[in-house]
Enzyme design. Structure first.
Site, PDB file in Angstrom:
ATOM      1  N   HIS A  31       0.833  -1.205   0.000  1.00  0.00           N
ATOM      2  CA  HIS A  31       0.000   0.000   0.000  1.00  0.00           C
ATOM      3  C   HIS A  31       0.869   1.257   0.000  1.00  0.00           C
ATOM      4  O   HIS A  31       0.687   2.155  -0.838  1.00  0.00           O
ATOM      5  CB  HIS A  31      -0.915  -0.019   1.230  1.00  0.00           C
ATOM      6  CG  HIS A  31      -1.916   1.091   1.274  1.00  0.00           C
ATOM      7  ND1 HIS A  31      -3.204   0.936   0.818  1.00  0.00           N
ATOM      8  CD2 HIS A  31      -1.822   2.369   1.718  1.00  0.00           C
ATOM      9  CE1 HIS A  31      -3.865   2.076   0.981  1.00  0.00           C
ATOM     10  NE2 HIS A  31      -3.047   2.963   1.526  1.00  0.00           N
ATOM     11  N   GLU A  32       1.796   1.330   0.924  1.00  0.00           N
ATOM     12  CA  GLU A  32       2.633   2.526   1.018  1.00  0.00           C
ATOM     13  C   GLU A  32       3.601   2.627  -0.159  1.00  0.00           C
ATOM     14  O   GLU A  32       3.960   3.728  -0.573  1.00  0.00           O
ATOM     15  CB  GLU A  32       3.385   2.543   2.347  1.00  0.00           C
ATOM     16  CG  GLU A  32       2.506   2.486   3.593  1.00  0.00           C
ATOM     17  CD  GLU A  32       1.388   3.530   3.597  1.00  0.00           C
ATOM     18  OE1 GLU A  32       1.559   4.598   2.974  1.00  0.00           O
ATOM     19  OE2 GLU A  32       0.345   3.266   4.223  1.00  0.00           O
TER      20      GLU A  32
END
Length: 507
Positions: free
Chosen positions: A271-272
């Protein structure tokens, strides 16, 4: 011929906004340090530093002559390039937001936000809502005051005014139909999926050496697979994962290495890494300018969600991830078969934590927060009533109530770090991610095929020119329509979830 003074008005504004952007990037780095390495007792000092940066940025942007400079620059737009005219419009938008909040309010909010962060962290760890509530009750009126000030300056409702700061061009008129469609369809889809999965064999629990060093090693392989140059990346631990923004070439991310839940670090890292990929893809030629930044929070969240959910939970990518996990973690070889990993990752469970949620439940988590946040801002809900409202909405949306505050209203850091009006972008970002990824696969089927080799290159080749390279040079609605052919809606997400969870073959 335009007066040279008129041209210099634009140049003066551009210089001020460029300096403010560089200071904001420094602020983000200080925030990163506060979430990773700052000693807890240093929160007061860090709050003073952040408040000083906020004040300096505000002073640069809302100097007394700013209105005159904008008026002068506006009178000479024919002498500006198209890019400069777009940048001027973005500078004006940011100036209107900054000028709307009195400096004293800005400073007080910055100080209280810094002070409440360690309170929130301790409250979550100790399941102590009362301590958080006491601090948040002092911060909430500042949110309300800022929202009223922005609403008056921008001619918007208070909540729309807060949203516009994070997501220019988006409003509750856009949000509400999408959220209503999801609220009406996802609980039924979720129930059908749970019924289908009840017939599947239970997944074999993951086993192996899940020490932080092993998880970190996999995390670096994941960010490299996504397409990051490791010379620009570092990965650290934080209570709530996030990516650094606003610093070109500095694409550090955070995650959390939980030995009892290895999936969390994998999904959070992906996600990051998606957020950081967007930052890395922004045009360096326009760095530290309003048009050179991301096109709002929904656009940013769509990039992280595409990497984590659309690509990262695809059958193709999991077929690459499974043997990689076996290689790094060891353990029972049967738990790392592709079918078992797919079985585990596709499970729609009964968890309460948003950042650990399955794809179907995730937007419902955001809708819950959106309803509560709007009620808090309007005054229809007070701080003491948050736990009850949270449990009631959880019952409606999920058919269950959280067992404690740590699994309920204390799980997110957003209200404690000044992000009020921010939550809607998560569900809007999920919707946009489905819309963009659907189009990417239609345009180039190799996007999915190459994920089976851990290769995001075709995906990057599709998304960079359509989203990253365009930064904030076009309005959000135009960006979405030009990339996908349609306005933002819930339709692609609904198609994706039904296809993946009810129509694809079982593991």
């Amino acid at each position: 011929m335009s007066d040279p003074g008129e041209i210099s008005a634009y140049a003066a504004l551009a210089e001020r906004f460029g300096t403010a952007a560089r200071l904001a990037a420094a602020r983000s780095t200080l925030f990163w340090d506060g979430q990773t390495y700052l000693p807890p007792a240093g929160a007061w000092s860090r709050g003073e530093q952040l408040a000083a940066l906020d004040a300096t940025c505000a002073d640069l942007i809302v100097r007394p002559d700013a209105d005159d400079l904008f008026e002068t620059a506006d009178s000479a737009t024919d002498a500006l390039s198209p890019i400069q005219r777009t940048n001027l419009a973005e500078m004006r938008r940011q100036w209107r937001h900054a000028a709307a909040i009195p400096k004293a309010l800005l400073l007080e909010r910055s100080r209280r936000v810094s002070a409440i962060q360690p309170v929130w962290l301790a409250a979550r760890q100790q399941n102590d809502f009362a301590s958080f509530a006491a601090a948040f009750a002092e911060l909430l009126p500042l949110y309300r005051e800022a929202a009223q000030a922005k609403a008056g300056a921008l001619g918007l409702s208070p909540f729309d005014a807060l949203m516009d700061e994070f997501d220019p061009g988006l409003s509750t008129q856009v949000v509400d139909p999408i959220f209503t469609a999801l609220e009406q369809s996802l609980p039924t889809l979720r129930a059908e999926t749970v019924e289908r999965q009840a017939r599947w064999p239970n997944p074999i629990p993951f086993s192996g050496d899940f020490s932080p060093d092993r998880q970190r090693a996999l995390a670096y392989q994941l960010v490299e697979a996504v397409g990051h140059d490791l010379q620009h990346v570092r990965i650290d631990s934080a209570p709530h994962p996030f990516a650094l923004t606003g610093s070109p070439g500095d694409n550090r991310i955070t995650t959390r290495f939980d030995p009892d839940n290895v999936r969390f670090a994998i999904m959070a890292t992906l996600h990051e890494a998606g957020h950081a990929l967007y930052e890395a893809g922004l045009p360096r030629t326009h760095a530290f300018t309003p048009i050179g930044g991301a096109r709002g929070a929904t656009a940013h969240e769509s990039q992280s969600t595409m990497v984590e959910m659309q690509a990262g939970r695809s059958r193709e990518f999991l077929s690459w991830l499974a043997p990689k996990c076996a290689e790094i973690f060891g353990g029972d070889p049967m738990c790392w078969t592709v079918s078992n990993v797919l079985n585990a990752y596709r499970r729609v469970g009964g968890g309460f934590i948003r950042v650990e949620a399955d794809e179907i439940s995730y937007p419902l988590h955001i809708i819950l927060r959106y309803r509560i946040e709007r009620a808090l801002l309007s005054g229809d809900l007070n701080v003491a009533e948050i736990p009850g409202a949270w449990s009631d909405l959880s019952e409606v949306l999920f058919g269950r109530r959280p067992p404690d505050h740590a699994h309920g209203c204390l799980q997110d850091m957003h209200w404690a770090v000044g992000l009020f009006g921010y939550f809607p972008n998560y569900a809007l970002g999920v919707s946009l991610a489905a819309q963009l990824f659907e189009q990417a696969v239609q345009d180039d089927p190799v996007v999915l095929k190459n994920l089976a080799r851990g290769d995001f290159t075709p995906f990057r080749n599709w998304i960079v020119p359509r989203m990253h390279a365009r930064a904030s040079m076009v309005p959000f609605a135009d960006l979405v329509r030009e990339a996908t052919g349609e306005p933002l809606s819930a339709a692609a997400l609904q198609r994706h979830l039904r296809r993946r969870y009810l129509e694809e073959a079982a593991p």
